[in-house]
Design an enzyme around this catalytic site. Structure first.
Site, mmCIF file in Angstrom:
data_model
loop_
_atom_site.group_PDB
_atom_site.id
_atom_site.type_symbol
_atom_site.label_atom_id
_atom_site.label_comp_id
_atom_site.label_asym_id
_atom_site.label_seq_id
_atom_site.Cartn_x
_atom_site.Cartn_y
_atom_site.Cartn_z
ATOM 1 N N GLY A 133 -50.786 14.143 -4.124
ATOM 2 C CA GLY A 133 -51.809 14.205 -2.746
ATOM 3 C C GLY A 133 -53.281 14.165 -3.226
ATOM 4 C CD GLU A 166 -53.285 20.414 -4.463
ATOM 5 O OE1 GLU A 166 -53.176 19.071 -4.011
ATOM 6 O OE2 GLU A 166 -52.240 20.917 -4.764
ATOM 7 C CG ASP A 167 -53.492 17.093 -0.773
ATOM 8 O OD1 ASP A 167 -52.998 17.942 -1.606
ATOM 9 O OD2 ASP A 167 -52.518 16.157 -0.309
ATOM 10 C CG ASP A 169 -49.334 24.237 4.398
ATOM 11 O OD1 ASP A 169 -49.746 24.985 5.204
ATOM 12 O OD2 ASP A 169 -48.325 23.408 4.283
ATOM 13 C CG PHE A 190 -46.427 16.988 9.552
ATOM 14 C CD1 PHE A 190 -45.229 17.491 9.261
ATOM 15 C CD2 PHE A 190 -47.020 16.285 8.690
ATOM 16 C CE1 PHE A 190 -44.403 17.533 8.154
ATOM 17 C CE2 PHE A 190 -46.247 15.815 7.537
ATOM 18 C CZ PHE A 190 -45.163 16.548 7.318
ATOM 19 C CB VAL A 191 -52.935 16.270 8.551
ATOM 20 C CG1 VAL A 191 -53.284 16.852 9.972
ATOM 21 C CG2 VAL A 191 -52.906 17.085 7.377
ATOM 22 C CG ASP A 195 -46.283 12.997 1.123
ATOM 23 O OD1 ASP A 195 -47.141 14.172 0.680
ATOM 24 O OD2 ASP A 195 -45.211 12.908 0.895
ATOM 25 N NE ARG A 236 -47.933 10.465 -2.092
ATOM 26 C CZ ARG A 236 -47.682 11.904 -1.664
ATOM 27 N NH1 ARG A 236 -48.699 12.494 -1.586
ATOM 28 N NH2 ARG A 236 -46.598 12.125 -2.092
HETATM 29 C C1 PRP Z 1 -48.430 19.446 -1.109
HETATM 30 C C2 PRP Z 1 -49.975 19.018 -1.101
HETATM 31 C C3 PRP Z 1 -50.390 20.333 -1.981
HETATM 32 C C4 PRP Z 1 -49.416 21.286 -1.655
HETATM 33 C C5 PRP Z 1 -49.897 22.391 -0.717
HETATM 34 O O1 PRP Z 1 -47.947 18.782 -2.089
HETATM 35 O O2 PRP Z 1 -50.654 18.102 -1.722
HETATM 36 O O3 PRP Z 1 -50.206 20.090 -3.198
HETATM 37 O O4 PRP Z 1 -48.222 20.793 -0.936
HETATM 38 O O5 PRP Z 1 -48.749 23.257 -0.070
HETATM 39 P P1 PRP Z 1 -48.771 25.033 -0.315
HETATM 40 O O6 PRP Z 1 -50.363 25.391 -0.231
HETATM 41 O O7 PRP Z 1 -47.964 25.423 0.702
HETATM 42 O O8 PRP Z 1 -48.344 25.164 -1.837
HETATM 43 P P2 PRP Z 1 -46.454 18.285 -2.159
HETATM 44 O O9 PRP Z 1 -45.629 19.331 -3.233
HETATM 45 O O10 PRP Z 1 -46.042 17.625 -0.925
HETATM 46 O O11 PRP Z 1 -46.771 17.094 -3.240
HETATM 47 P P3 PRP Z 1 -47.409 15.698 -3.135
HETATM 48 O O12 PRP Z 1 -48.873 16.100 -3.344
HETATM 49 O O13 PRP Z 1 -46.705 14.607 -4.203
HETATM 50 O O14 PRP Z 1 -47.197 15.033 -1.644
HETATM 51 MG MG MG Z 2 -46.232 15.859 -0.404
HETATM 52 MN MN MN Z 3 -49.602 17.956 -3.474
#
Ligand code: PRP
Ligand code: MG
Ligand code: MN
Length: 187
Positions: free
Chosen positions: A43, A98-99, A102, A151-152, A158, A164
């Site tokens: 991400g 990080e992106d 959550d 949901f963004v 993604d 992405r």
């Molecule tokens: C997403 C996002 C963060 C994480 C945040 O990654 O990029 O890394 O979830 O969520 P949290 O605060 O609830 O832990 P994802 O696991 O979807 O993997 P990706 O980055 O490959 O999309």
């Molecule tokens: Mg993800």
């Molecule tokens: Mn991630």
């Protein structure tokens, strides 16, 4: 592509402006130092690529990939490392990029894990913060935008691996993800 989207939440030019501000702030804070920027795959890659090009200090890059265990054990905050750093970070100034934060479980785990490796300093930079979903408290040092519980996707984020590459951050239409997944905001 855009027929899957409800609306733009943060447009490309607004993202670019904020990324430049974050870059300037980080450059000031680390003046005279070299920074190891750790991007969390996948991400964070788009944000990281733009952010590091707004830094005017010496920088090196590394990456980690993590995955949380199944939803049932999510609250435990157990995260699995799929790809680890290539270098020893002992004595280095490290910035995790990080992106989105959550629930906070990913960053909480990464922070604890990297701290055991003895960096000189460890800070966190995230583009988006969605505080309404937080399960564990994480101290974020640099944050781009606080966003509502929508949901963004786009700019690295993604749904099911898609979207992405979109240049804006967009709210995904409910019908795209409802029915496929049990989410609490599906009504
Ligand atoms: C997403 C996002 C963060 C994480 C945040 O990654 O990029 O890394 O979830 O969520 P949290 O605060 O609830 O832990 P994802 O696991 O979807 O993997 P990706 O980055 O490959 O999309
Ligand atoms: Mg993800
Ligand atoms: Mn991630």
């Amino acid at each position: 592509m855009y027929e899957d989207m409800e609306r733009v939440l943060i447009a490309e030019d607004e993202i670019a402006r904020r990324v430049r501000e974050l870059g300037a702030e980080i450059s000031r804070d680390y003046a005279g130092k070299e920074l190891l920027v750790v991007g969390i795959l996948k991400g964070a890659v788009i944000f990281m690529a733009d952010l590091v090009r707004c830094l005017n200090i010496p920088v090196r890059l590394d990456f980690m990939a993590v995955s949380s265990y199944g939803a049932s054990s999510e609250s435990s905050g157990v995260v699995r490392i799929l790809k680890d750093l290539e270098q020893n970070i002992e004595g280095l100034d490290v910035l995790i990029v990080e992106d989105i934060v959550d629930t906070g479980l990913t960053l909480n785990y990464l922070r604890e894990n990297l701290l055991t490796r003895g960096p000189a300093s460890l800070k966190i930079c995230t583009l988006l913060d969605k505080p309404s979903r937080r399960k564990v408290n994480v101290q974020v040092d640099y944050n781009g935008f606080v966003i509502p519980d929508e949901f963004v996707v786009g700019y690295g984020l993604d749904y099911d691996g898609r979207y992405r590459h979109l240049r804006d951050i967009l709210i995904l239409k409910r019908q795209v993800y409802c029915g496929k997944e049990q989410r609490e905001n599906c009504t």
